[in-house]
Structures are given as structure tokens and as C-alpha cells.
Design a protein around this motif. Structure first.
Motif, PDB file in Angstrom:
ATOM      1  N   LEU A  21       0.835  -1.205   0.000  1.00 38.00           N
ATOM      2  CA  LEU A  21       0.000   0.000   0.000  1.00 38.00           C
ATOM      3  C   LEU A  21       0.869   1.253   0.000  1.00 38.00           C
ATOM      4  CD1 LEU A  21      -2.857   1.189   0.093  1.00 38.00           C
ATOM      5  CD2 LEU A  21      -2.734   1.049   2.592  1.00 38.00           C
ATOM      6  N   GLY A  22       0.892   1.930  -1.130  1.00 36.85           N
ATOM      7  CA  GLY A  22       1.594   3.210  -1.229  1.00 36.85           C
ATOM      8  C   GLY A  22       3.057   3.114  -1.625  1.00 36.85           C
ATOM      9  N   VAL A  57      -6.744   1.075  -1.005  1.00 31.24           N
ATOM     10  CA  VAL A  57      -7.352   2.070  -0.107  1.00 31.24           C
ATOM     11  C   VAL A  57      -6.320   3.172   0.152  1.00 31.24           C
ATOM     12  CG1 VAL A  57      -8.615   2.481   2.037  1.00 31.24           C
ATOM     13  CG2 VAL A  57      -8.714   0.233   0.960  1.00 31.24           C
ATOM     14  N   GLN A  59      -6.611   6.629   0.123  1.00 30.42           N
ATOM     15  CA  GLN A  59      -6.994   7.803   0.907  1.00 30.42           C
ATOM     16  C   GLN A  59      -6.009   8.947   0.636  1.00 30.42           C
ATOM     17  OE1 GLN A  59      -7.130   5.707   4.746  1.00 30.42           O
ATOM     18  NE2 GLN A  59      -9.348   5.922   4.710  1.00 30.42           N
ATOM     19  N   LEU A  61      -2.958   9.026   0.463  1.00 29.03           N
ATOM     20  CA  LEU A  61      -1.765   8.673  -0.321  1.00 29.03           C
ATOM     21  C   LEU A  61      -1.962   8.948  -1.806  1.00 29.03           C
ATOM     22  CD1 LEU A  61      -0.936   5.210   1.319  1.00 29.03           C
ATOM     23  CD2 LEU A  61       0.420   7.306   1.528  1.00 29.03           C
ATOM     24  N   TYR A 221      -4.510  -8.338   1.597  1.00 29.87           N
ATOM     25  CA  TYR A 221      -5.297  -7.647   2.623  1.00 29.87           C
ATOM     26  C   TYR A 221      -4.858  -6.194   2.719  1.00 29.87           C
ATOM     27  CZ  TYR A 221      -6.643 -12.280   4.378  1.00 29.87           C
ATOM     28  OH  TYR A 221      -7.156 -13.550   4.497  1.00 29.87           O
ATOM     29  N   GLU A 222      -5.789  -5.322   3.040  1.00 33.59           N
ATOM     30  CA  GLU A 222      -5.463  -3.963   3.468  1.00 33.59           C
ATOM     31  C   GLU A 222      -6.306  -3.699   4.711  1.00 33.59           C
ATOM     32  OE1 GLU A 222      -5.936  -1.278   0.169  1.00 33.59           O
ATOM     33  OE2 GLU A 222      -4.227  -2.138  -0.909  1.00 33.59           O
ATOM     34  N   ASP A 223      -5.659  -3.568   5.853  1.00 35.77           N
ATOM     35  CA  ASP A 223      -6.360  -3.597   7.139  1.00 35.77           C
ATOM     36  C   ASP A 223      -7.296  -4.817   7.139  1.00 35.77           C
ATOM     37  OD1 ASP A 223      -4.898  -1.372   7.775  1.00 35.77           O
ATOM     38  OD2 ASP A 223      -6.585  -0.092   8.275  1.00 35.77           O
TER      39      ASP A 223
ATOM     40  N   LEU B 276      -4.801   4.112   6.016  1.00 35.14           N
ATOM     41  CA  LEU B 276      -5.014   2.822   6.669  1.00 35.14           C
ATOM     42  C   LEU B 276      -3.866   2.543   7.626  1.00 35.14           C
ATOM     43  CD1 LEU B 276      -6.312   0.242   4.053  1.00 35.14           C
ATOM     44  CD2 LEU B 276      -7.587   1.838   5.491  1.00 35.14           C
ATOM     45  N   ARG B 277      -4.116   1.644   8.552  1.00 36.71           N
ATOM     46  CA  ARG B 277      -3.010   1.222   9.411  1.00 36.71           C
ATOM     47  C   ARG B 277      -1.939   0.512   8.586  1.00 36.71           C
ATOM     48  NH1 ARG B 277      -3.800  -2.455  14.703  1.00 36.71           N
ATOM     49  NH2 ARG B 277      -3.511  -4.176  13.260  1.00 36.71           N
ATOM     50  N   ASP B 278      -2.350  -0.143   7.532  1.00 37.93           N
ATOM     51  CA  ASP B 278      -1.404  -0.901   6.699  1.00 37.93           C
ATOM     52  C   ASP B 278      -0.619  -0.028   5.725  1.00 37.93           C
ATOM     53  OD1 ASP B 278      -2.081  -3.209   7.955  1.00 37.93           O
ATOM     54  OD2 ASP B 278      -3.394  -3.958   6.364  1.00 37.93           O
ATOM     55  N   TRP B 279      -0.760   1.267   5.843  1.00 38.48           N
ATOM     56  CA  TRP B 279      -0.015   2.264   5.073  1.00 38.48           C
ATOM     57  C   TRP B 279       1.462   1.856   4.940  1.00 38.48           C
ATOM     58  CZ3 TRP B 279       0.626   7.743   7.735  1.00 38.48           C
ATOM     59  CH2 TRP B 279       1.389   8.581   6.906  1.00 38.48           C
TER      60      TRP B 279
END
Lengths: 290, 281
Positions: A21-22, A57, A59, A61, A221-223, B276-279
Motif C-alpha cells: 500500500l503506497g 485504499v 486515501q 496517499l 489484505y489492506e487492514d 489505513l493502518r497498513d499504510w
């Protein structure tokens, strides 16, 4: 079917990946790795999921991970180079010249950007919040490739019936769908409701439009969200050509015989008989009434 | 206690293999992406922690489990035995760290303290033990709260609800029981009356005033199917009870959220600083 291509069989690779993620550089490395694998297995076309270079997800970012589909871009440079060996469909955040950010899918071929699709339906309900962070695309266009005319859509785009329909009328015989579909709807059935729904409509589009429908969904998974994979190819009869496993990363290769279009449409001339002028007239009446 | 049959329109059965795959994958993913291999889990002897333990062992392997019993002096021997049964069945080590001394150090200041306060202190002592084990073993605390208790607020804030990740929070208690049976949790644990075991004779269903078998279908209609109160009445539920359940869900929203931050600047954590927390993982 336009036989403007040099081949009647396409070896398609569904790159059903997880993403970081990101972290665009890490995701680019995975793209190159999957592309290399697909090339070594003689694939002609590899399709990555929605936002495959960024994660889903995003957001806040979103502006940070955005890139430009150009050769001088540090992310697209290597991808365009790789596209000299294999056609590539990859997902990214496109930042336009006015600094609007789009959920996007690029088709790269022979070192060039053949087409970029901006997601036209941004789900902003339930667990989704895309409309808060992204601009809405405003074009649905088919485009020519070495395999014939192709159309690309991203996730919610094909939860609506009109985008696939428009691509069909615009000449696409090969519909390339990408998604990052969060799994939901656990019941006693062995398949999630979200998976059942997506497979159902993709099979329906293939049948209704007597076209190939190729769908790559992501995994991981993401969170607390998980993405269920299960990427598919349906043929113009609505038959399942290939399916990737659920929930696991996979590179799934399948051969698509373009001659199937000829055979199905000789038997079932839905495209020939589609009354686009009637549709247009009625749409105009419906849109303009009152 | 209210206890009437489920409305026929609700089917809470879930596919166990699919649930196991998603939930074990969730635990594995959430730990691996932060470079942690161990899970810390309090085994109470009840069905929720037993199921969480089964899933964590499947995700991480038995040697990566830091499981612990944390009895208070009033805890039942049966609870301790059942926790051991779960650990033995899964082939994991089981620590025992009593909380009696730490809890009584506070409770003894006020011997007239009611059961709710005592229970909250016990739940928060256990949280302290789990988070200390988390630091000692470099492991993440696995939560065991289910959807029923999260919705009804049947938990202690910063106590048993404290965790790093929660694999069970979208399963109603009825579904926890079904999945536990399907995944081999001993029947004696699945079938016994659920209890927080904070005082002798306590049961969840006695505290709540209705059985899980009764309340879960109603919660499902209200939350998952977005039934209105009148829809629920039409489905056969008594209006006063539905209204009390809806009010209970509303009143406990604070337990399901981080504390609100008073906004002053243009960018505030929780409102417009969104990741997200998984950032980055």
C-alpha cells in the motif's frame, strides 16, 4: 471481428497480485517480475489488477503515489520498455495536467501508451470512499491493439451495464476488466457473494455481447479488507476459459482463440441485430423528457 | 430471559473453509507485514478465545503462539481446564499468569466495589498482562471480541476489547460457535453457557437478558439487512425489545471508536489525515 491482427490466438496472462500500500517502487518490481515470468511462458498480453502499482485504499496517499504514463516517468519508463516484449495492462493513479487524480488503467504496447482509461464510476458508499479522493473519468472508448479492438474498465465501471455495452458498440471484442474487489458476503456457500456477483455479471457480459471478457482481480489484505482473486476469462458463449485461484497470488495463463468470435456470431448475431439507433432515440427521449 | 426461535428468514450459517481461509490469512498478513511472527492471546477457556487460537495457530504455527491463562481467585477451575484443553489439542505452550494480586491491590481500596467495577478491573489487568507479553515476546495481541458483543457493547473498554487485530469481530456469537465446532474446538467448550467469568455464576446471557440464539438473528436483520424497527416487528419481534436493542447499539458506539479529537487545524488526525493502518506495507 476485424482480422487486422497478425494472430488469431492470444496467450493471456492474468497477473493476480498482492500490492504494497503506497509503495510504488516495490509494486513496480513485482510487475517486472510477473512480466518476466509471463514473457518466459510466451504470453502476448499480461493484465494486472486495479491500482496494481499503488494499492487500493489510498486515501491521503493518492496524490503521493500518482504518476504519469510517459517514457520519462520513473515508473512508466521501465514498464514501457518491458512492453516491447509483451502488451501490458497496469493500474495506477493518473495525475492530469490540471492535477486531478484518476483511478486509471494503462494499455502499453511496443514501447507506447496505447490507451489510458480513467475509472468513470467511483463507488462512494458502504465501505467505498473513492469519490472523496479521486476525479471521475468521463470517457468510455474502445481502442485498437495488435489483437483487434479492445476495451478496458475498472471494477465499479462494470457493475454498471452501460460501460461494457458502449465498448461493445465501439468495436471492442475483447473486454479487459481490472478490479480490487474487497470480499464480502460470507454465507454457507463456498463462494463469497461479491465473487458470485462479479463472476455472474462477467459471464453475462460475455454471453450478451458475444465477446471475450477477461477479468483480473487482486489478492491480499489492506487492514481488515481482503481481496479475493479468482480472476477469470469467459469466451463469447459465456463459457469459462480459465480461472485463477481464490485468495492467492497467481500468474494464470490461458489461450484465447479469436476464431470463437466468428463461430459464436455466425450462430448468434446479437451484434449484427443490435438496434443502436433505436437505443439512441429512446435514450434521448428518456434523458430529455420533462 | 427472552428466548424464542430464530425467524425463519435468517440463515447465519457460514462456510467454515472460506471463513478459516480468510481469517487465518488476515492474521498471517497483518503480522507478516509489520515483521512480527508471534501472536499473544489470552485463553479464557471460552469459545471465542479458543476459536481465535485455532485460527492463529493455523496462520502462524504452534511455536509462534504466546497463549496465557490469567485467572483471578474467583475464576472457575473449569475455565482453566478448558483453556488447557485447547492448548493441548493445538500443541501449544500455555502460560499461567494470575491477576489476583494486581487486581486486589486496587479492589482492596474499596471492598464495597460492585461486580461491574471489579469485572472491569480484571479485564484491564488482563490487558496489561497481554500487552506486557506483547513487548516481551515481540508479538501482537489477537482480539477475541465477536460481532454480537461489539454491537451490544458487552465488553470492557481498554480491557478485553484491547487488541492489535481482531479476526472474530465480524462473526456473530452463533457463527463463532458454528465455526468452532467445524474447526474442532471441543464440544464441551462450544456448548457451555458463555461467561465472562468475572464472578461466580455469571453468564453472558444472564447479563444481557437474552440468548445469543435469539439476539443474533435480530442483530443480523437490524445491522446487516438494515431492517427498520417496524420491519423487525413485522418479522415477529416485540417492538419494545427491538427498541431497547437499537438503543443499546447506539449507546455503545463510543466503545467502537477512537476518542474524538477536537478539531482546530486544517488537518486533524481522524478527520482529514486519512491512512489505513497498513499504510506502506
Amino acid at each position: 471481428m476485424r482480422y487486422n491482427s497478425e494472430m488469431t490466438e492470444i496467450h493471456i496472462a492474468l497477473a493476480q497480485i498482492n500490492t504494497v500500500l503506497g509503495d510504488v517502487s516495490a509494486n513496480l518490481r513485482k510487475h517486472i517480475d510477473y512480466i518476466d515470468q509471463a514473457v518466459s511462458q510466451a504470453a502476448d498480453l499480461i493484465i494486472f489488477p486495479e491500482l496494481s502499482l499503488t494499492g487500493y485504499v489510498l486515501q491521503d496517499l493518492a496524490p503521493i503515489v500518482a504518476c504519469k504514463p510517459r517514457a520519462d516517468d520513473p515508473i512508466f519508463g521501465p514498464l514501457l520498455e518491458a512492453s516491447r516484449k509483451i502488451d501490458i495492462v497496469a493500474g495506477f493513479v493518473d495525475e492530469d495536467d490540471r492535477h486531478r487524480f484518476y483511478i486509471s488503467q494503462a494499455y502499453l504496447s511496443r514501447g507506447q501508451v496505447a490507451h489510458v482509461h480513467h475509472k468513470v464510476y467511483l463507488p462512494t458508499y458502504g465501505l467505498f470512499d473513492e469519490g472523496r479522493f479521486f476525479a471521475w473519468g468521463d470517457e468510455i472508448r474502445a481502442f485498437d491493439t495488435r489483437f483487434g479492438r479492445v476495451g478496458m474498465l475498472i471494477c465499479e465501471d462494470f457493475w454498471h451495464a452501460s460501460p461494457p455495452y458502449l465498448l461493445w458498440l465501439d468495436g471492442a471484442d475483447l473486454l479487459l476488466f481490472s478490479s480490487a474487489s474487497p470480499g464480502r458476503g460470507l454465507t454457507r456457500e463456498p463462494k463469497l457473494e461479491s465473487a458470485r456477483w462479479v463472476e455472474h455479471i462477467n459471464r453475462a457480459y460475455a454471453s450478451l455481447f458475444t465477446s471475450f471478457v477477461v477479468h483480473t482481480n487482486r489478492v491480499g489484505y489492506e487492514d481488515g479488507l481482503h481481496f479475493w482473486g479468482g480472476s477469470t476469462i469467459f469466451n463469447p458463449d459465456g463459457g469459462l476459459v480459465a480461472q485463477a485461484p481464490y485468495h492467492e497470488e497467481a500468474l494464470t495463463l490461458a489461450t484465447v482463440d479469436l476464431g470463437w468470435l466468428h463461430r459464436t456470431r455466425a450462430r448468434l448475431p446479437l451484434l449484427r441485430d443490435e438496434r443502436t439507433s433505436l437505443v439512441n432515440a429512446e435514450l434521448n427521449r428518456i434523458v430529455n423528457k420533462g | 430471559m427472552t428466548d424464542k426461535p430464530n425467524p425463519a428468514l435468517v440463515d447465519l450459517n457460514i462456510n467454515p473453509n472460506l471463513a478459516r481461509q480468510i481469517l487465518a490469512g488476515f492474521i498471517r498478513s497483518e503480522l507478516a507485514r509489520v515483521g512480527i511472527s508471534k501472536a499473544v492471546l489470552g485463553l479464557s477457556g471460552g469459545v471465542d478465545s479458543a476459536l481465535a487460537c485455532v485460527l492463529a495457530v493455523e496462520a502462524l504455527g504452534p511455536t509462534n503462539m504466546v497463549a496465557v491463562r490469567m485467572p483471578y481467585r474467583t475464576s472457575s477451575q473449569e475455565s482453566l481446564d478448558h483453556a488447557m484443553m485447547v492448548a493441548d489439542n493445538l500443541g501449544i505452550d500455555l502460560l499461567t499468569i494470575p491477576i489476583t494480586d494486581m487486581a486486589d491491590a486496587l479492589i482492596s481500596h474499596n471492598p464495597k466495589m460492585d461486580n461491574t467495577r471489579r469485572g472491569n478491573i480484571m479485564a484491564r489487568c488482563r490487558m496489561i498482562v497481554l500487552y506486557d507479553l506483547s513487548a516481551e515476546h515481540h508479538g501482537l495481541v489477537i482480539g477475541t471480541g465477536n460481532k454480537t458483543e461489539i454491537l451490544l457493547g458487552y465488553s470492557t473498554l481498554f480491557g478485553d476489547s484491547a487488541c492489535a487485530l481482531n479476526p472474530l469481530g465480524d462473526l456473530y456469537k452463533t457463527q463463532v460457535r458454528q465455526l468452532s465446532r467445524d474447526l474442532g474446538v471441543p464440544e464441551v467448550i462450544v456448548a457451555k453457557p458463555p461467561t465472562a467469568d468475572l464472578f461466580a455464576g455469571q453468564t453472558d446471557e444472564g447479563d444481557l437478558g437474552y440468548t445469543y440464539a435469539f439476539i443474533d438473528p435480530l442483530l443480523y436483520l437490524l445491522v446487516d439487512e438494515r431492517y427498520t424497527i417496524l420491519d423487525c416487528v413485522a418479522a415477529g419481534y416485540e417492538q419494545g425489545l427491538v427498541e431497547r436493542v437499537v438503543e443499546r447499539i447506539r449507546r455503545n458506539q463510543f466503545k467502537r471508536m477512537l476518542p474524538p479529537i477536537a478539531k482546530l487545524t486544517n488537518r486533524t488526525v481522524g478527520y482529514d489525515f486519512l491512512y489505513l493502518r497498513d499504510w506502506g506495507t
